[in-house]
Design an enzyme around this catalytic site. Structure first.
Site, PDB file in Angstrom:
ATOM      1  N   HIS A   1     117.672 -35.326 -74.962  1.00  0.00           N
ATOM      2  CA  HIS A   1     117.746 -34.713 -73.644  1.00  0.00           C
ATOM      3  C   HIS A   1     116.441 -34.015 -73.254  1.00  0.00           C
ATOM      4  O   HIS A   1     115.721 -33.508 -74.098  1.00  0.00           O
ATOM      5  CB  HIS A   1     118.871 -33.671 -73.609  1.00  0.00           C
ATOM      6  CG  HIS A   1     120.211 -34.252 -73.928  1.00  0.00           C
ATOM      7  ND1 HIS A   1     121.196 -33.528 -74.543  1.00  0.00           N
ATOM      8  CD2 HIS A   1     120.725 -35.489 -73.734  1.00  0.00           C
ATOM      9  CE1 HIS A   1     122.268 -34.290 -74.700  1.00  0.00           C
ATOM     10  NE2 HIS A   1     122.006 -35.486 -74.222  1.00  0.00           N
TER      11      HIS A   1
ATOM     12  N   LYS B   1     113.137 -25.070 -76.193  1.00  0.00           N
ATOM     13  CA  LYS B   1     114.351 -24.719 -76.940  1.00  0.00           C
ATOM     14  C   LYS B   1     113.991 -24.270 -78.344  1.00  0.00           C
ATOM     15  O   LYS B   1     113.202 -24.914 -79.025  1.00  0.00           O
ATOM     16  CB  LYS B   1     115.286 -25.927 -77.043  1.00  0.00           C
ATOM     17  CG  LYS B   1     115.788 -26.437 -75.706  1.00  0.00           C
ATOM     18  CD  LYS B   1     116.621 -27.697 -75.883  1.00  0.00           C
ATOM     19  CE  LYS B   1     117.089 -28.220 -74.541  1.00  0.00           C
ATOM     20  NZ  LYS B   1     117.849 -29.479 -74.697  1.00  0.00           N
TER      21      LYS B   1
ATOM     22  N   TYR C   1     121.001 -22.477 -79.655  1.00  0.00           N
ATOM     23  CA  TYR C   1     119.606 -22.572 -79.238  1.00  0.00           C
ATOM     24  C   TYR C   1     119.348 -21.740 -78.002  1.00  0.00           C
ATOM     25  O   TYR C   1     120.192 -21.587 -77.139  1.00  0.00           O
ATOM     26  CB  TYR C   1     119.158 -24.020 -79.052  1.00  0.00           C
ATOM     27  CG  TYR C   1     119.990 -24.888 -78.142  1.00  0.00           C
ATOM     28  CD1 TYR C   1     119.593 -25.130 -76.836  1.00  0.00           C
ATOM     29  CD2 TYR C   1     121.152 -25.486 -78.601  1.00  0.00           C
ATOM     30  CE1 TYR C   1     120.335 -25.956 -76.012  1.00  0.00           C
ATOM     31  CE2 TYR C   1     121.898 -26.307 -77.787  1.00  0.00           C
ATOM     32  CZ  TYR C   1     121.491 -26.538 -76.490  1.00  0.00           C
ATOM     33  OH  TYR C   1     122.243 -27.340 -75.667  1.00  0.00           O
TER      34      TYR C   1
ATOM     35  N   ASP D   1     124.803 -40.299 -73.116  1.00  0.00           N
ATOM     36  CA  ASP D   1     123.789 -40.651 -74.110  1.00  0.00           C
ATOM     37  C   ASP D   1     123.798 -42.146 -74.459  1.00  0.00           C
ATOM     38  O   ASP D   1     122.804 -42.674 -74.943  1.00  0.00           O
ATOM     39  CB  ASP D   1     123.953 -39.804 -75.361  1.00  0.00           C
ATOM     40  CG  ASP D   1     123.614 -38.341 -75.102  1.00  0.00           C
ATOM     41  OD1 ASP D   1     122.922 -38.058 -74.104  1.00  0.00           O
ATOM     42  OD2 ASP D   1     124.051 -37.486 -75.887  1.00  0.00           O
TER      43      ASP D   1
END
Length: 180
Positions: free
Chosen positions: A61, A70, A130, A166
């Site tokens: 992503h 991140k 995260y 995905d």
């Protein structure tokens, strides 16, 4: 904290100092001053937490033009965590790094803006948390195909469990020229 530069500029492997004894452990997972001194962002604006089963692959992503950095860690279980350089014109465009992050090594991976990010769960379950440098913007979200042969990620799994999104990620060659 120990911060190591990976082969991709800006992608950092962070190993916290852990204080443990028979009672358990204590560690500092983020400290703004130490982060800034070691090349990490000083501010994060969103925290995320996911739980997944063995074989679940989330990614690859990215968000554009409002890129997200991140800082990823696993609080339970183990994942193989991956960052892919998708910055047009970068000398490492299309290259990737991957690290096992788990609740024993307590390492974190910083994935900076301009990179796609994904992970696959290698334990029975894994909980991943995260910190993000910008808020999630669904209209700006993109997904690179997890098994794009032009990238050649050596995932530790052959048949992952994927979301519908995905399953239809784009190949790197089909992405527009993305710049940070």
């Amino acid at each position: 904290m120990k911060v190591e530069q990976t082969k991709l500029e800006g992608v950092l492997l962070v190993t916290p100092q852990v204080f443990g004894d028979e009672r358990g452990f204590f560690m500092e997972t983020y400290n703004r001053e130490k982060a800034l001194a070691n090349g990490l962002p000083g501010e994060f604006v969103q925290d995320n937490h996911s739980k997944s089963s063995r074989g679940v692959l989330r990614g690859l992503h990215y968000q554009h033009p409002q890129w997200q950095g991140k800082l990823v860690r696993t609080v339970q279980g183990e994942i193989f965590d991956v960052a892919v350089d998708i910055r047009a014109g970068s000398t490492t465009y299309g290259e990737w790094v991957g690290y096992l992050l788990n609740d024993e090594n307590k390492q974190q991976l910083y994935v900076p803006p301009g990179f796609a990010h994904g992970f696959v769960v290698t334990s029975d379950t894994a909980e991943v948390v995260y910190k993000c440098t910008t808020v999630y913007a669904p209209a700006q979200e993109g997904s690179v195909l997890w098994n794009d042969p032009d990238i050649g990620i050596e995932w530790p799994i052959d048949s992952p469990i994927l979301s519908a999104k995905d399953q239809v990620g784009r190949r790197l060659a089909d992405l527009p020229a993305l710049t940070v």
